[in-house]
Each structure stands twice: as structure tokens, then as C-alpha cells.
Enzyme design. Structure first.
Site, PDB file in Angstrom:
ATOM      1  N   SER A   1       4.634  -4.740  -2.338  1.00 14.27           N
ATOM      2  CA  SER A   1       5.792  -4.172  -3.034  1.00 14.27           C
ATOM      3  C   SER A   1       5.472  -4.063  -4.527  1.00 14.27           C
ATOM      4  O   SER A   1       4.534  -3.384  -4.893  1.00 14.27           O
ATOM      5  CB  SER A   1       7.033  -5.045  -2.774  1.00 14.27           C
ATOM      6  OG  SER A   1       8.183  -4.455  -3.320  1.00 14.27           O
ATOM      7  N   THR A   2       6.220  -4.742  -5.373  1.00 13.08           N
ATOM      8  CA  THR A   2       6.042  -4.612  -6.822  1.00 13.08           C
ATOM      9  C   THR A   2       4.609  -4.944  -7.236  1.00 13.08           C
ATOM     10  O   THR A   2       4.100  -6.011  -6.940  1.00 13.08           O
ATOM     11  CB  THR A   2       7.010  -5.546  -7.567  1.00 13.08           C
ATOM     12  OG1 THR A   2       8.322  -5.347  -7.059  1.00 13.08           O
ATOM     13  CG2 THR A   2       6.991  -5.276  -9.056  1.00 13.08           C
TER      14      THR A   2
ATOM     15  N   HIS B   1       6.582  -0.714  -0.439  1.00 14.98           N
ATOM     16  CA  HIS B   1       7.974  -0.416  -0.772  1.00 14.98           C
ATOM     17  C   HIS B   1       8.005   0.660  -1.857  1.00 14.98           C
ATOM     18  O   HIS B   1       7.571   0.422  -2.983  1.00 14.98           O
ATOM     19  CB  HIS B   1       8.687  -1.667  -1.277  1.00 14.98           C
ATOM     20  CG  HIS B   1       8.843  -2.721  -0.242  1.00 14.98           C
ATOM     21  ND1 HIS B   1       8.980  -4.069  -0.551  1.00 14.98           N
ATOM     22  CD2 HIS B   1       8.893  -2.660   1.117  1.00 14.98           C
ATOM     23  CE1 HIS B   1       9.112  -4.772   0.561  1.00 14.98           C
ATOM     24  NE2 HIS B   1       9.059  -3.941   1.586  1.00 14.98           N
TER      25      HIS B   1
ATOM     26  N   MET C   1       7.906  -8.588  -4.770  1.00  9.03           N
ATOM     27  CA  MET C   1       9.086  -9.420  -4.961  1.00  9.03           C
ATOM     28  C   MET C   1       9.775  -9.651  -3.622  1.00  9.03           C
ATOM     29  O   MET C   1       9.818  -8.772  -2.775  1.00  9.03           O
ATOM     30  CB  MET C   1      10.049  -8.711  -5.920  1.00  9.03           C
ATOM     31  CG  MET C   1      11.367  -9.423  -6.153  1.00  9.03           C
ATOM     32  SD  MET C   1      12.393  -8.540  -7.363  1.00  9.03           S
ATOM     33  CE  MET C   1      12.774  -7.032  -6.474  1.00  9.03           C
TER      34      MET C   1
ATOM     35  N   ASP D   1       9.914 -10.095   2.230  1.00  7.79           N
ATOM     36  CA  ASP D   1       9.600  -9.182   3.330  1.00  7.79           C
ATOM     37  C   ASP D   1       8.130  -9.335   3.718  1.00  7.79           C
ATOM     38  O   ASP D   1       7.245  -9.285   2.866  1.00  7.79           O
ATOM     39  CB  ASP D   1       9.881  -7.735   2.908  1.00  7.79           C
ATOM     40  CG  ASP D   1       9.771  -6.759   4.066  1.00  7.79           C
ATOM     41  OD1 ASP D   1      10.043  -7.173   5.214  1.00  7.79           O
ATOM     42  OD2 ASP D   1       9.427  -5.587   3.839  1.00  7.79           O
TER      43      ASP D   1
END
Length: 361
Positions: A184-185, A210, A303, A306
Site C-alpha cells: 500500500s503506502t 492499494h 498502512m 490488510d
């Protein structure tokens, strides 16, 4: 007592400035030090006080957001959240901003902007708080993206795919290995570093990053242009084969299926899982069921949590599992949670992820 996060909003829309500054100012622990219409005004205010996080539009008068972002990252690296309209054209422009070092994308619609921002306030606040913790000095000037704003409902992978029961026949070992990567991030820059290191002959890869729905196709095309392997946005019935990486399309879940000795992709609709669609947990669970011991699961910078439950399911199904280490992560949340739950077999720096993939040949 922890100091408040100082935020600057830079957007030529008076509505965006008013609503974003208002919701952030109303949040304990956040103070908006300025809300200005363009980067030149921002630079004047930054001479007086430097922000901890900047919420930045891309298309603005006098100086565009990308030029401003590059200037910031070269002079004094600062976490930047891009606030961009969700369009195909805008996706390419926003990816340029991500390449310049921004840590997250917040997508805003063309219509109903004020209502959207008010409804998504919790997620915008969470994104700003995460950005404040991001290790931006570890960002190289590559592509970067993050999850779109989502509703606060948190489902598990059960809403898309039932957990494995017993020992599925897919756990029988084969000679073909598959790789599943969740991030993600900070992930798009990390993915670029990993995928550009892979030779043309490498294991087939399925990826959940993401990212908003209009952005994944442009992101995949950009990676395809700079990698030796083929990179494309995943479509139903795409085969997972050596020398190819498939990226889950934004706004859809992606599942790995097995047909005989072949691994395939299925793209499906469904609720948000762990507040995301695509969800890493959904992909990892499908890989555990379809590939078992024939798979390698990798969880990287991001972050939240997940992927943590799904990676444990992969390990329990006999797959090898790897997490990116804290030192090389922009945000250590996802790997940290996966390690905590016992789903991680090995912890490696970002520079070692490609080597872990090539060990599967």
C-alpha cells in the site's frame, strides 16, 4: 505530550480549501497552518513555518503541483498527499506527482465535491496522520500511490471467498511457482525497485497495490515500459506465467484460480475488505487455496493490516512468506501486523525482495 501535526492545504479550489482545512482543524492533534490557492503562495508561507504534511492539488495556476513537489523533495523532503480528480487523463499526471515522491493519493470527484469530502473525512484524516509518520527520506523519485478514500466498514475476506477447509488438492507440489505481493503506502516505488531488478525469465507474479481504479492501468503501463518482464493490469482469465506480473485493477478484487497445471486470474466485484478493494487478504487467501506450497507470499510497505491474515493462511498452507523490513519501509504497518500474527517466515530489506522471488525458479 506529542506535538500537533502541522498541515498546509494547497489547492486552487476555494471549496476544497474550506472543507479540507475545516475537517482537519476539527481533529485533535492536527493544526492547519495555511490553506492557499497556489504553490507560490505556499512557498511564501513556508518561509514562516514549515508544515509536517502538505495536501496538494496537481493542476493549479502559476505553478503546477508536480513542479512544486519536486522542488520540495529536493530541498526539504516533506510528506505530501496528492488530492486529485479521478480521471484517466489525471491518472497519468498524478502518477508523475507520485514519481516525484508523494506518499498518498486522495481522489476527489468532479461533482458533489463538498459532500464527498465531508463523508470521507475520517479517511482523509487517517491518510494525513499516516503521511505524517511516513519515512519520506526513503522515497526515491519513482511512482507512488495509496488507497482511495473508503467507507469505514471493515469486512474480512470471508465476504469474497470462503476460507480453505481441509487440504485442497492444489497443495500438491508442482514445478511452477507463483508469487503474490501485497502493498500500500510507499508500495508503488517499492514495486518499481523490485520489478525492475527481475530478469525476463522470472516467476509469474500477482500484485495487489492499494490504488484508485483509474490509476492502476497507467501504473501498470509505466512499469511495463521500464521492466524486462511484462507488466499489465489483470483481467479475468489472464494466465500467471513466468516473465509476467499482473496488477489487480483498482476498485476490483483479484483471485488466483488453478486449472490443471495452470494458474489463472479472476477479477470480481464485492464489498470492501479491510476497507480496501482490491484487498491483499482476498488475494492471499485465494493463493493459499489455489497454489499452497507452490507459492511465495510477500507483504511490503503499507498502512493498516490488510494482508496480515491472508499471509498467515498462505504460510499455514505451506507457502513461503516474506515481509519487507522496517528500515526500508515508508510505512511499516502491514508488514508489522503480519509479523505479529505469525504469518512471516523471513524478513528482508527491499533490496533483497527480488532475490527472494528468483529463489523460486
Amino acid at each position: 505530550m506529542q506535538a500537533a501535526i502541522k498541515v498546509m492545504v494547497v489547492d486552487d479550489s476555494a471549496v476544497v480549501r474550506q472543507v479540507v482545512a475545516g475537517m482537519l482543524s476539527a481533529t485533535p492533534g492536527i493544526v492547519v497552518i495555511a490553506a492557499v490557492a497556489d504553490p507560490l503562495l505556499a512557498m511564501e508561507r513556508m518561509k514562516q513555518q514549515w508544515p509536517d504534511v502538505i495536501v496538494l492539488d496537481v493542476e493549479m495556476p502559476r505553478m503546477d503541483g508536480i513542479t512544486f513537489l519536486r522542488k520540495i523533495m529536493s530541498e526539504r523532503p516533506t510528506p505530501v498527499v496528492i488530492c486529485s480528480t479521478l480521471t484517466e487523463k489525471g491518472a497519468k499526471t498524478t502518477l508523475e506527482a507520485m514519481a516525484a515522491g508523494a506518499v498518498a493519493i486522495v481522489t476527489k470527484p468532479k461533482l458533489g465535491l463538498k459532500q464527498f469530502l465531508v463523508e470521507a473525512s475520517n479517511d482523509l484524516v487517517s491518510t494525513v496522520k499516516a503521511a505524517a509518520r511516513a519515512n519520506v527520506r526513503r522515497l526515491s523519485p519513482r511512482a507512488e500511490g495509496a488507497a482511495p478514500l473508503t467507507a469505514p466498514v471493515k469486512h474480512t475476506a470471508d465476504v469474497i471467498l470462503a476460507p480453505a477447509s481441509g487440504s485442497p488438492r492444489a497443495m500438491a507440489q508442482t514445478t511452477e511457482r507463483v508469487i503474490a505481493i501485497g502493498t500500500s503506502t510507499g508500495g508503488t516505488q517499492a514495486l518499481e525497485e523490485v520489478l525492475t531488478m527481475l530478469p525476463r525469465v522470472s516467476p509469474g507474479i500477482l500484485i495487489v497495490q492499494h490504488m484508485p481504479e483509474k490509476f492502476t492501468a497507467a501504473f501498470a503501463a509505466r512499469l511495463d515500459s521500464i521492466c524486462q518482464i511484462q507488466v499489465k493490469e489483470a483481467e479475468t482469465n489472464d494466465r500467471i506465467v513466468p516473465g509476467r506480473a499482473l496488477i489487480a485493477p483498482g476498485g476490483k478484487h483479484v483471485l488466483m484460480k488453478r486449472s490443471g497445471a495452470q494458474y489463472m486470474v479472476e477479477v470480481v466485484d464485492g464489498p470492501l475488505v479491510n476497507r480496501h478493494r482490491p484487498s491483499v487478504d482476498v488475494m492471499f487467501r485465494s493463493v493459499a487455496k489455489a497454489a499452497g506450497v507452490n507459492a511465495l507470499g510477500i507483504i511490503m510497505t503499507g498502512m493498516g493490516d490488510d494482508g496480515a491474515a491472508g499471509l498467515l493462511e498462505m504460510r499455514n498452507a505451506g507457502a513461503r512468506t516474506v515481509a519487507q523490513d522496517e528500515e526500508s519501509c515508508v510505512v511499516f504497518g502491514m508488514p508489522k501486523e503480519a509479523i505479529k500474527r505469525g504469518g512471516v517466515e523471513r524478513i528482508v530489506p527491499l533490496g533483497g525482495v527480488a532475490q527472494e522471488i528468483m529463489k523460486q525458479l
